[in-house]
Design a protein around this motif. Structure first.
Motif: not given
Length: 251
Positions: A82-88, A109-113, A144-149, A160-168
């Motif tokens: 939860p601290n920064g929404g990091l994926l472990m 997830i790079s570029g995304v808060k 920092q990474c571009e992450v694909l599910l 593949f689903l781009n996680i950063g784009e999907s969140l935004l």
């Protein structure tokens, strides 16, 4: 019949030929050894560069040329910090040897808060799933990474689903300010523009925390204030009426 005697010159030619053949044979063996040596050195260099057996557990484990080459990695999201929404992420190497100790690489997830609702979305959708991630920059405590599910529909090609784009796109995150060296990276700028487009889509459709949770909170606050004022008015009115009631003294 007279027996033919060996010709001395022919003997010399045969001797020279035999020595030449022996020399060629030795040279071929030397060439083989040289080829094997070059192949072994090349294999060693390739292994050191590709790192097919390495399981990355810390940002510092990732070679710098992986970031420069935008090398795609894969792994499984074990949990969401939860601290920064990091994926472990438990990194999966090209050649997975079970005996090698594993760890959890912190991936941002790079570029995304990520917002509070975004954390819940990540926990529900991404945790426990396989992902592919492309490291773009290393920090002391995360990469920092571009992450694909990875999505595997039945009888369909892997998607593949781009996680950063999907969140935004659903309003569960915000784009972060772009700073060097990422602001100078043409490939990252293409990715960042997609993030901005996804965020604008959420704003146009009035999606996310700003348009659901905050108005609801404001409405509840306003309702509470109105009820509080009404309660005070009722109390005052009742108090005044109570004072006008005649007092009967007991005799």
């Amino acid at each position: 019949m007279q027996e033919r005697k060996p010709h001395p010159e022919m003997d010399k030619v045969g001797d020279v030929f035999n020595r030449f053949a022996s020399l060629i044979d030795k040279d071929i063996k030397g060439v083989h050894i040289g080829c094997y040596s070059v192949a072994l050195i090349s294999l060693t260099i390739a292994i050191r560069k590709v790192r097919p057996f390495s399981k990355f557990k810390r940002p510092g484990d990732i070679p710098n040329h992986f970031i420069q080459e935008k090398r795609e990695l894969s792994g499984v999201v074990k949990r969401i910090d939860p601290n920064g929404g990091l994926l472990m992420v438990e990194h999966t190497p090209l050649i997975n040897i079970p005996l090698i100790k594993t760890g959890q690489l912190p991936v941002k997830i790079s570029g995304v808060k990520v917002t509070g609702l975004g954390l819940s979305w990540l926990q529900a959708i991404v945790a426990g799933q396989q992902i592919k991630f492309v490291p773009v920059i290393k920090a002391p405590h995360f990469v920092q990474c571009e992450v694909l599910l990875i999505q595997k529909p039945k009888n369909e090609k892997e998607d593949f689903l781009n996680i950063g784009e999907s969140l935004l796109k659903i309003g569960f995150g915000q784009t972060e300010p772009l700073m060097p060296p990422l602001s100078l990276d043409p490939k990252f700028l293409v990715y960042y523009k997609r993030l901005q487009a996804a965020e604008q889509f959420a704003l146009r459709k009035k999606l996310g925390l700003k348009f659901y949770v905050t108005p609801t909170k404001n409405a509840l606050t306003s309702l509470y204030r109105s009820m509080n004022e009404l309660s005070k008015n009722i109390t005052k009115t009742a108090s005044k009426k109570f004072k006008t009631i005649p007092q009967f003294s007991s005799t």
